[in-house]
Design an enzyme around this catalytic site. Structure first.
Site, PDB file in Angstrom:
ATOM      1  N   SER A 144      26.765   8.646 -20.258  1.00 25.55           N
ATOM      2  CA  SER A 144      26.468   7.499 -19.392  1.00 25.55           C
ATOM      3  C   SER A 144      27.732   7.181 -18.603  1.00 25.55           C
ATOM      4  O   SER A 144      28.831   7.628 -18.971  1.00 25.55           O
ATOM      5  CB  SER A 144      26.094   6.301 -20.278  1.00 25.55           C
ATOM      6  OG  SER A 144      26.189   5.090 -19.552  1.00 25.55           O
ATOM      7  N   TYR A 157      26.592   0.330 -27.154  1.00 36.44           N
ATOM      8  CA  TYR A 157      26.159   1.393 -26.235  1.00 36.44           C
ATOM      9  C   TYR A 157      27.388   2.063 -25.610  1.00 36.44           C
ATOM     10  O   TYR A 157      27.495   3.290 -25.575  1.00 36.44           O
ATOM     11  CB  TYR A 157      25.256   0.803 -25.158  1.00 36.44           C
ATOM     12  CG  TYR A 157      24.611   1.828 -24.242  1.00 36.44           C
ATOM     13  CD1 TYR A 157      23.487   2.552 -24.652  1.00 36.44           C
ATOM     14  CD2 TYR A 157      25.114   2.066 -22.970  1.00 36.44           C
ATOM     15  CE1 TYR A 157      22.892   3.479 -23.813  1.00 36.44           C
ATOM     16  CE2 TYR A 157      24.520   2.994 -22.131  1.00 36.44           C
ATOM     17  CZ  TYR A 157      23.404   3.694 -22.547  1.00 36.44           C
ATOM     18  OH  TYR A 157      22.812   4.621 -21.716  1.00 36.44           O
TER      19      TYR A 157
HETATM   20  P1  NAD Z   1      14.032   5.610 -22.114  1.00 39.51           P
HETATM   21  O1  NAD Z   1      14.104   4.414 -22.974  1.00 39.51           O
HETATM   22  O2  NAD Z   1      12.978   5.705 -21.075  1.00 39.51           O
HETATM   23  O3  NAD Z   1      13.974   6.929 -22.978  1.00 39.51           O
HETATM   24  C1  NAD Z   1      14.532   7.044 -24.278  1.00 39.51           C
HETATM   25  C2  NAD Z   1      13.742   8.066 -25.050  1.00 39.51           C
HETATM   26  O4  NAD Z   1      14.271   8.150 -26.375  1.00 39.51           O
HETATM   27  C3  NAD Z   1      12.254   7.664 -25.180  1.00 39.51           C
HETATM   28  O5  NAD Z   1      11.463   8.822 -25.018  1.00 39.51           O
HETATM   29  C4  NAD Z   1      12.188   7.123 -26.591  1.00 39.51           C
HETATM   30  O6  NAD Z   1      10.903   7.182 -27.147  1.00 39.51           O
HETATM   31  C5  NAD Z   1      13.181   8.022 -27.300  1.00 39.51           C
HETATM   32  N1  NAD Z   1      13.680   7.448 -28.559  1.00 39.51           N
HETATM   33  C6  NAD Z   1      14.145   6.172 -28.730  1.00 39.51           C
HETATM   34  N2  NAD Z   1      14.431   5.983 -30.031  1.00 39.51           N
HETATM   35  C7  NAD Z   1      14.127   7.138 -30.694  1.00 39.51           C
HETATM   36  C8  NAD Z   1      14.202   7.539 -32.049  1.00 39.51           C
HETATM   37  N3  NAD Z   1      14.642   6.716 -33.007  1.00 39.51           N
HETATM   38  N4  NAD Z   1      13.808   8.792 -32.362  1.00 39.51           N
HETATM   39  C9  NAD Z   1      13.345   9.632 -31.406  1.00 39.51           C
HETATM   40  N5  NAD Z   1      13.262   9.303 -30.111  1.00 39.51           N
HETATM   41  C10 NAD Z   1      13.652   8.073 -29.750  1.00 39.51           C
HETATM   42  O7  NAD Z   1      15.453   5.670 -21.402  1.00 39.51           O
HETATM   43  P2  NAD Z   1      16.135   6.785 -20.510  1.00 39.51           P
HETATM   44  O8  NAD Z   1      16.841   6.070 -19.443  1.00 39.51           O
HETATM   45  O9  NAD Z   1      15.210   7.874 -20.159  1.00 39.51           O
HETATM   46  O10 NAD Z   1      17.244   7.293 -21.525  1.00 39.51           O
HETATM   47  C11 NAD Z   1      17.456   8.639 -21.852  1.00 39.51           C
HETATM   48  C12 NAD Z   1      18.939   8.846 -22.135  1.00 39.51           C
HETATM   49  O11 NAD Z   1      19.678   8.613 -20.941  1.00 39.51           O
HETATM   50  C13 NAD Z   1      19.501   7.873 -23.176  1.00 39.51           C
HETATM   51  O12 NAD Z   1      20.446   8.537 -23.992  1.00 39.51           O
HETATM   52  C14 NAD Z   1      20.201   6.841 -22.314  1.00 39.51           C
HETATM   53  O13 NAD Z   1      21.238   6.182 -22.996  1.00 39.51           O
HETATM   54  C15 NAD Z   1      20.727   7.725 -21.213  1.00 39.51           C
HETATM   55  N6  NAD Z   1      21.105   7.033 -19.973  1.00 39.51           N
HETATM   56  C16 NAD Z   1      20.196   6.326 -19.251  1.00 39.51           C
HETATM   57  C17 NAD Z   1      20.605   5.711 -18.082  1.00 39.51           C
HETATM   58  C18 NAD Z   1      19.673   4.917 -17.215  1.00 39.51           C
HETATM   59  O14 NAD Z   1      20.142   4.277 -16.261  1.00 39.51           O
HETATM   60  N7  NAD Z   1      18.375   4.922 -17.451  1.00 39.51           N
HETATM   61  C19 NAD Z   1      21.927   5.819 -17.667  1.00 39.51           C
HETATM   62  C20 NAD Z   1      22.821   6.537 -18.425  1.00 39.51           C
HETATM   63  C21 NAD Z   1      22.395   7.152 -19.577  1.00 39.51           C
END
Ligand code: NAD
Length: 252
Positions: A144, A157
């Site tokens: 991130s 986080y």
């Molecule tokens: P999201 O919440 O849409 O997706 C997260 C996914 O992880 C979902 O499919 C959820 O069901 C799964 N998950 C959550 N807890 C779980 C568990 N205990 N066991 C198995 N699966 C689990 O969010 P996203 O934005 O798609 O996030 C994906 C990754 O990207 C994450 O690591 C997040 O930190 C990272 N990220 C997101 C952003 C953003 O702006 N959206 C920015 C930087 C990093």
């Protein structure tokens, strides 16, 4: 794919958190480039499965809570039983908890740190044992911008994503010589469930958007090319890198 450099035909990818958001986007990108996919999530990945099948690839759905360390071995065993190998691991599943640091609970600290960083390490370790048998593998960790910045109201986080960047470098140092590349993607502000709360806060939404040179929030599809690059032979000499995909946020 027109060039073998980015061709994933015959490769097997394990993608965590593939039911939605960035995980779904990257899983589709890898499938489009030729990979079969094992989706791991604690909810059903029905939509992603259907989209991958439409691309003509094989896909399995493994329902498992990745917060529990005892599930890691069985997730890997199930994937190996279905496909016989794992060539690509995308450590994407992650959670965020927002509370001012002064009130932040131990539960919110432990849960975020466990899924976002401890699981990343131990799933990588378990999958790497299979990759080492063939002397080839690609691990992509999702970090991130908070691997570089502290963020506001998200102390666990930020700590967990800083750890992802360091795990990426530590494992690259040990496993690059074994034919495994480990790199990370640091997405910027992407429109997924993870950012729903801040996108619904009009003031924060506007201030975030104002700093993004690209002039828009990122989409899951914005990670597809980068994921394919880091999963393919095109990146065989890229090790321990944290690749920012943020519409220019960090440049500002
Ligand atoms: P999201 O919440 O849409 O997706 C997260 C996914 O992880 C979902 O499919 C959820 O069901 C799964 N998950 C959550 N807890 C779980 C568990 N205990 N066991 C198995 N699966 C689990 O969010 P996203 O934005 O798609 O996030 C994906 C990754 O990207 C994450 O690591 C997040 O930190 C990272 N990220 C997101 C952003 C953003 O702006 N959206 C920015 C930087 C990093």
């Amino acid at each position: 794919m027109s060039t073998p450099l980015f061709d994933l035909t015959g490769k097997v990818a394990l993608v965590t958190g593939g039911s939605t958001g960035l995980g779904q986007g990257m899983a589709l990108g890898l499938a489009e480039a030729g990979a079969d996919v094992a989706l791991v999530d604690y909810v059903d990945s029905t939509e992603t499965m259907a989209l991958i099948e439409q691309l003509g690839r094989k896909v399995i759905n493994i329902k498992a809570d990745l917060m529990k360390m005892e599930n890691i071995a069985s997730v890997v065993e199930t994937t190996l039983a279905a496909f016989g190998r794992i060539d690509i691991l995308v450590n994407n599943a992650g959670i965020i908890r927002r509370t001012p640091a002064i009130d932040f609970s131990e539960k919110d600290w432990d849960e975020v740190m466990t899924l976002n960083s401890k699981t990343v390490f131990f799933l990588s370790q378990t999958v790497a044992r299979d990759m080492m048998k063939r002397g080839y593998g690609k691990i992509i960790n999702i970090a991130s911008l908070l691997a570089f910045q502290g963020g506001v109201f998200v102390p666990s986080y930020a700590a967990s994503k800083g750890a992802v960047a360091q795990i990426t470098k530590a494992l690259a140092n040990e496993w690059a010589s074994k034919g495994i590349t480990i790199n990370a993607i640091a997405p910027g502000y992407m429109a997924t469930n993870n950012t729903k709360a801040i996108r619904e806060d009009e003031v924060r939404e506007k201030s975030i958007l104002a700093r993004i040179p690209a002039g828009r929030w990122g989409l899951p599809s914005d990670l597809q090319g980068v994921a394919v690059f880091l999963a393919s032979p095109a990146s065989d000499y890229v090790n321990g890198h944290v690749l920012v995909v943020d519409g220019g946020w960090m440049a500002r």
